[in-house]
Design a protein around this motif. Structure first.
Motif, PDB file in Angstrom:
ATOM      1  N   ILE A  35       0.849  -1.193   0.000  1.00 27.66           N
ATOM      2  CA  ILE A  35       0.000   0.000   0.000  1.00 27.66           C
ATOM      3  C   ILE A  35       0.885   1.243   0.000  1.00 27.66           C
ATOM      4  CG2 ILE A  35      -1.811   1.243   1.232  1.00 27.66           C
ATOM      5  CD1 ILE A  35      -2.580  -1.422   2.522  1.00 27.66           C
ATOM      6  N   ASP A  36       0.597   2.165  -0.883  1.00 26.63           N
ATOM      7  CA  ASP A  36       1.409   3.370  -1.016  1.00 26.63           C
ATOM      8  C   ASP A  36       1.472   4.150   0.301  1.00 26.63           C
ATOM      9  OD1 ASP A  36       2.821   5.283  -2.887  1.00 26.63           O
ATOM     10  OD2 ASP A  36       1.261   6.594  -2.082  1.00 26.63           O
ATOM     11  N   LYS A  37       2.619   4.764   0.535  1.00 28.16           N
ATOM     12  CA  LYS A  37       2.850   5.514   1.782  1.00 28.16           C
ATOM     13  C   LYS A  37       1.786   6.577   2.031  1.00 28.16           C
ATOM     14  CE  LYS A  37       7.933   5.100   1.581  1.00 28.16           C
ATOM     15  NZ  LYS A  37       8.026   4.398   0.274  1.00 28.16           N
ATOM     16  N   TYR A  38       1.224   7.118   0.978  1.00 27.34           N
ATOM     17  CA  TYR A  38       0.224   8.172   1.149  1.00 27.34           C
ATOM     18  C   TYR A  38      -0.923   7.705   2.043  1.00 27.34           C
ATOM     19  CZ  TYR A  38      -3.869  10.999   0.158  1.00 27.34           C
ATOM     20  OH  TYR A  38      -5.000  11.753   0.302  1.00 27.34           O
ATOM     21  N   PHE A  39      -1.364   6.460   1.857  1.00 29.45           N
ATOM     22  CA  PHE A  39      -2.513   5.954   2.603  1.00 29.45           C
ATOM     23  C   PHE A  39      -2.138   5.545   4.022  1.00 29.45           C
ATOM     24  CE2 PHE A  39      -3.537   5.146  -1.873  1.00 29.45           C
ATOM     25  CZ  PHE A  39      -4.710   5.861  -1.959  1.00 29.45           C
ATOM     26  N   VAL A  40      -0.843   5.370   4.286  1.00 32.66           N
ATOM     27  CA  VAL A  40      -0.384   4.999   5.623  1.00 32.66           C
ATOM     28  C   VAL A  40      -0.093   6.241   6.462  1.00 32.66           C
ATOM     29  CG1 VAL A  40       1.497   3.875   6.885  1.00 32.66           C
ATOM     30  CG2 VAL A  40       0.520   2.778   4.862  1.00 32.66           C
ATOM     31  N   ARG A  41       0.440   7.265   5.812  1.00 30.42           N
ATOM     32  CA  ARG A  41       0.810   8.479   6.546  1.00 30.42           C
ATOM     33  C   ARG A  41      -0.426   9.118   7.176  1.00 30.42           C
ATOM     34  NH1 ARG A  41       2.608  11.227   2.566  1.00 30.42           N
ATOM     35  NH2 ARG A  41       4.669  10.224   2.611  1.00 30.42           N
ATOM     36  N   ASP A  42      -0.381   9.292   8.501  1.00 28.89           N
ATOM     37  CA  ASP A  42      -1.468   9.918   9.270  1.00 28.89           C
ATOM     38  C   ASP A  42      -2.801   9.179   9.099  1.00 28.89           C
ATOM     39  OD1 ASP A  42       0.166  11.928  10.304  1.00 28.89           O
ATOM     40  OD2 ASP A  42      -0.171  13.235   8.589  1.00 28.89           O
ATOM     41  N   VAL A  43      -2.748   7.874   8.927  1.00 33.09           N
ATOM     42  CA  VAL A  43      -3.980   7.109   8.778  1.00 33.09           C
ATOM     43  C   VAL A  43      -4.840   7.205  10.031  1.00 33.09           C
ATOM     44  CG1 VAL A  43      -2.965   4.943   9.610  1.00 33.09           C
ATOM     45  CG2 VAL A  43      -4.916   4.871   8.047  1.00 33.09           C
ATOM     46  N   HIS A  44      -4.218   7.474  11.175  1.00 32.15           N
ATOM     47  CA  HIS A  44      -4.970   7.589  12.429  1.00 32.15           C
ATOM     48  C   HIS A  44      -5.779   8.881  12.490  1.00 32.15           C
ATOM     49  CE1 HIS A  44      -1.129   9.600  12.907  1.00 32.15           C
ATOM     50  NE2 HIS A  44      -1.615  10.287  13.926  1.00 32.15           N
ATOM     51  N   THR A  57     -10.434 -11.006  -2.299  1.00 21.82           N
ATOM     52  CA  THR A  57     -10.956 -11.505  -3.576  1.00 21.82           C
ATOM     53  C   THR A  57      -9.863 -12.163  -4.408  1.00 21.82           C
ATOM     54  OG1 THR A  57     -12.664  -9.792  -3.618  1.00 21.82           O
ATOM     55  CG2 THR A  57     -12.108 -10.834  -5.718  1.00 21.82           C
ATOM     56  N   PHE A  58      -8.673 -11.540  -4.443  1.00 18.43           N
ATOM     57  CA  PHE A  58      -7.599 -12.014  -5.306  1.00 18.43           C
ATOM     58  C   PHE A  58      -6.606 -12.928  -4.591  1.00 18.43           C
ATOM     59  CE2 PHE A  58      -8.552  -7.888  -7.563  1.00 18.43           C
ATOM     60  CZ  PHE A  58      -9.131  -8.480  -8.675  1.00 18.43           C
ATOM     61  N   GLY A  59      -6.804 -13.189  -3.304  1.00 21.48           N
ATOM     62  CA  GLY A  59      -5.878 -14.040  -2.567  1.00 21.48           C
ATOM     63  C   GLY A  59      -4.510 -13.405  -2.394  1.00 21.48           C
ATOM     64  N   THR A  60      -4.489 -12.118  -2.120  1.00 23.92           N
ATOM     65  CA  THR A  60      -3.251 -11.342  -2.011  1.00 23.92           C
ATOM     66  C   THR A  60      -3.021 -10.915  -0.570  1.00 23.92           C
ATOM     67  OG1 THR A  60      -3.584 -10.486  -4.249  1.00 23.92           O
ATOM     68  CG2 THR A  60      -2.065  -9.265  -2.839  1.00 23.92           C
ATOM     69  N   ARG A  61      -1.770 -10.813  -0.164  1.00 25.77           N
ATOM     70  CA  ARG A  61      -1.433 -10.285   1.164  1.00 25.77           C
ATOM     71  C   ARG A  61      -1.022  -8.822   1.023  1.00 25.77           C
ATOM     72  NH1 ARG A  61       2.159 -13.921   4.980  1.00 25.77           N
ATOM     73  NH2 ARG A  61       0.959 -12.693   6.492  1.00 25.77           N
ATOM     74  N   LEU A  62      -1.563  -7.969   1.895  1.00 24.31           N
ATOM     75  CA  LEU A  62      -1.249  -6.543   1.873  1.00 24.31           C
ATOM     76  C   LEU A  62      -0.063  -6.240   2.778  1.00 24.31           C
ATOM     77  CD1 LEU A  62      -4.787  -4.869   2.050  1.00 24.31           C
ATOM     78  CD2 LEU A  62      -3.369  -5.241   0.033  1.00 24.31           C
ATOM     79  N   ILE A  63       0.781  -5.328   2.326  1.00 20.81           N
ATOM     80  CA  ILE A  63       1.903  -4.832   3.129  1.00 20.81           C
ATOM     81  C   ILE A  63       1.755  -3.323   3.241  1.00 20.81           C
ATOM     82  CG2 ILE A  63       4.408  -4.587   3.297  1.00 20.81           C
ATOM     83  CD1 ILE A  63       4.656  -7.058   1.494  1.00 20.81           C
ATOM     84  N   GLY A 108      -6.538  -4.742  10.830  1.00 19.59           N
ATOM     85  CA  GLY A 108      -6.342  -6.126  10.422  1.00 19.59           C
ATOM     86  C   GLY A 108      -5.180  -6.363   9.489  1.00 19.59           C
ATOM     87  N   LEU A 109      -4.345  -5.331   9.255  1.00 18.89           N
ATOM     88  CA  LEU A 109      -3.175  -5.534   8.421  1.00 18.89           C
ATOM     89  C   LEU A 109      -2.099  -6.261   9.235  1.00 18.89           C
ATOM     90  CD1 LEU A 109      -2.876  -2.164   6.502  1.00 18.89           C
ATOM     91  CD2 LEU A 109      -3.591  -4.348   5.610  1.00 18.89           C
ATOM     92  N   THR A 110      -1.498  -7.295   8.660  1.00 19.73           N
ATOM     93  CA  THR A 110      -0.535  -8.103   9.417  1.00 19.73           C
ATOM     94  C   THR A 110       0.903  -7.910   8.965  1.00 19.73           C
ATOM     95  OG1 THR A 110      -0.919  -9.972   7.923  1.00 19.73           O
ATOM     96  CG2 THR A 110      -2.260  -9.869   9.926  1.00 19.73           C
ATOM     97  N   LEU A 111       1.129  -7.320   7.799  1.00 16.37           N
ATOM     98  CA  LEU A 111       2.491  -7.133   7.304  1.00 16.37           C
ATOM     99  C   LEU A 111       2.806  -5.646   7.191  1.00 16.37           C
ATOM    100  CD1 LEU A 111       2.634  -9.830   4.462  1.00 16.37           C
ATOM    101  CD2 LEU A 111       3.202 -10.076   6.884  1.00 16.37           C
ATOM    102  N   GLY A 112       4.004  -5.261   7.662  1.00 17.66           N
ATOM    103  CA  GLY A 112       4.345  -3.849   7.645  1.00 17.66           C
ATOM    104  C   GLY A 112       5.817  -3.593   7.419  1.00 17.66           C
TER     105      GLY A 112
END
Length: 619
Positions: free
Chosen positions: A182-191, A209-215, A232-236
């Motif tokens: 996931i692009d940094k834009y969506f992570v920055r200040d997500v709180h 849907t696609f059987g993909t893991r998000l980072i 619920g994101l498990t990879l970072g």
């Protein structure tokens, strides 16, 4: 392992040439870890190229810009992948994430090859190719072919910076990557952003849907980390978890481990709820007959007689474009004041009594723009309605009653999500947060705050000043809460709900009660403040003395094992509030003690307390 031969270009004398850096094997690799946020384990490292000391290009962006100028950008990408694979094979880094542009990968048709000894020329087992530059994929078929061979050799695919490239979603569907970063834009200040949490939830649905893991990449603060964990994101990956270093990382920093071990959940930012979204004026359309612009008063009268529910009629030109609007009310008024109205005007054109500048609204107009009609200085539109058109041609009529009803319904729905007076979360997000707390399984505190003697203040000084007191209450409650752990919602009127995980919750509530009681007194006139209240009629019409407005808070310590629903928690908090108001105390706490009676800890604004038996808390 054989090394990719670097083509010999025209001799270059510049010692800082990118070609020379590659030929002399002077490029370096740094490693940034990726973690499983649930287990705290390192799952792999991303290989990031660095230049040697004294190099003219001090960061990768400058290095690749120079490579593009020299025409060797694709060769540089290959050398970096080979260097990373060589060093990773000796270091045991876990998964190896390497960056390649789509065009460089599509052109790498000679890998995986094998040496004369049967060993792979480029070991691909455990390699994850991070595909960059999504918007410039020229040959998707060639890319799929290369990917099939790389995957057969043990490699996997990741889409890098998802959300930044123009064609990323298409590539996700076409290439079915094992990972999406996931692009940094969506992570920055997500709180702080409800829009970003909403976007991440949408990406999670796509990933399922696609059987993909998000980072999630670019994690830099504990607040961002905790919200991502709770989503619920498990990879970072990010500077908070580990910076790129010459040596691999083996463990999370201690402070990050401690944060992830916390059983408290973070308060998620509220997703914006826009009223009228997707609604247009077409929802107000009422099919109604119309008349030509030359119609007589008699024609209009006969039309009204045939259609008893018709309040207005539009007059149209030859192109079916409105030229006027005449109302039944107009005919009734004229007839009342002129008994010879039919004889005098029956054969004459009705347009002489019509509004020749009616409000015409295109059916595709967003509904929120029509709310301006309700506050317009020209109130004719509220009486006679308006004409709905499509491309300027008549489609039907709209009425003010329909408009008011639609706007009211939309605003009521919006208020369930965010109170319009305080902008605090309404009933829907309050319920959702209680459900999150119950699902988390950790004890928390539910508080119900309400004002004493507020109605008299509101009646005496007017709703404008009453709204000011409610906003004061909102500030006092939010001001004492930890925005990360304590949720404040506005049910409506002077009713507020607090869902608290802070360990010092009692001290915080006491501070809110004291602050509100002090500042609310200042909202009264001097004489009322000196008297300690005002004389006014009660709800039964009896004139009596009413003390100054104060705050009561009912509190329930919630053990999630004893509550089956958010409604049960809300009912228990409301019961505690009821006892607090009856007892004229600042704070009243109901403690759930299983099958036995609940007990109440009664505390005033100063914090003194006594214990007394009360009714059981609702289960």
């Amino acid at each position: 392992m054989t090394v990719l031969p670097v083509p010999a270009p025209t001799p270059v004398r510049d010692p800082h040439s990118v070609w020379m850096l590659m030929r002399e094997r002077r490029l370096l690799m740094h490693w940034q870890p990726l973690f499983d946020l649930a287990t705290h384990d390192v799952i792999g490292h991303e290989a990031l190229v660095r230049t040697p000391a004294g190099c003219a290009w001090r960061n990768p962006d400058h290095l690749f810009a120079a490579a593009r100028r020299e025409g060797c950008a694709m060769e540089l990408e290959r050398v970096c992948v080979q260097l990373a694979a060589t060093e990773a094979g000796h270091a045991g880094l876990g998964l190896l994430f390497v960056n390649l542009s789509a065009n460089a990968l599509a052109a790498w048709t000679d890998a995986p090859a094998h040496t004369p000894h049967g060993q792979p020329d480029l070991p691909l087992a455990g390699v994850v190719v991070e595909l960059t530059e999504h918007e410039r994929v020229r040959d998707l078929a060639a890319l799929r072919d290369v990917l099939a061979r790389w995957r057969a050799a043990g490699a996997a695919l990741a889409l890098d910076d998802f959300g930044d490239g123009h064609s990323s979603l298409r590539l996700w569907a076409e290439l079915r990557p094992e990972y999406v970063k996931i692009d940094k834009y969506f992570v920055r200040d997500v709180h702080r952003s409800g829009d970003k949490t909403k976007t991440i939830r949408a990406l999670q649905q796509l990933a399922d849907t696609f059987g993909t893991r998000l980072i999630a990449e670019g994690i830099e603060t504990v607040d961002e980390l905790m919200v991502l964990r709770d989503l619920g994101l498990t990879l970072g990956q990010g500077y908070l978890l580990g910076r790129p270093l010459p040596t691999p990382c083996s463990a999370l920093p201690v402070n990050v481990q401690q944060a992830l071990q916390s059983r408290q959940i973070w308060v998620l930012p509220q997703e914006p709820h826009v009223i009228h979204r997707g609604l247009t004026a077409a929802t107000l359309l009422r099919a109604a007959p119309a008349l030509p612009g030359h119609a007589s008063h008699q024609d209009v009268l006969e039309l009204f007689q045939r259609h008893h529910d018709l309040e207005s009629v539009a007059l149209l030109d030859d192109q079916q474009r409105p030229v006027g609007l005449i109302t039944r009310h107009t005919f009734q008024e004229e007839s009342l004041h002129n008994p010879y109205f039919r004889e005098l005007y029956g054969r004459r054109p009705a347009i002489m009594h019509a509004n020749t500048q009616p409000l015409c609204v295109e059916i595709h107009t967003p509904l929120e723009r029509l709310t301006e009609v309700l506050t317009s200085p020209d109130q004719r539109y509220l009486r006679e309605g308006f004409i709905l058109t499509e491309n300027g041609r008549y489609r039907g009529l709209g009425t003010s009653e329909q408009l008011v009803r639609r706007v009211t319904e939309a605003r009521i729905e919006a208020a369930r999500h965010a109170n319009p007076l305080t902008a605090l979360p309404g009933n829907v997000p309050i319920t959702q947060h209680i459900e999150r707390l119950l699902h988390n399984g950790q004890p928390f505190v539910a508080c119900y705050a309400d004002l004493n003697h507020f109605k008299v203040y509101n009646d005496q000084y007017g709703y404008w000043r009453g709204d000011g007191m409610i906003r004061l209450l909102a500030r006092c409650l939010t001001g004492v809460c930890d925005a990360r752990l304590d949720f404040v919602g506005h049910v409506g009127g002077d009713d507020f709900v607090l869902l608290m995980q802070s360990g010092d919750w009692l001290a915080r509530i006491e501070r809110a009660v004291h602050t509100f009681n002090t500042e609310a007194a200042l909202l009264y006139e001097t004489t009322a403040r000196q008297a300690g209240g005002i004389w006014a009629e009660d709800r039964h019409g009896v004139r009596r003395f009413h003390p100054l407005t104060t705050l009561s808070v009912g509190v329930v310590r919630v053990d999630p094992a004893h509550y089956a629903s958010a409604e049960a928690v809300a009912n228990a908090a409301a019961l505690a509030k009821h006892h607090a108001k009856q007892g004229h105390v600042g704070i009243q706490i109901l403690s759930d003690v299983g099958e036995g009676p609940a007990h109440s800890l009664v505390a005033d604004a100063a914090g003194t307390a006594a214990v007394s038996a009360v009714a059981p808390a609702c289960q």
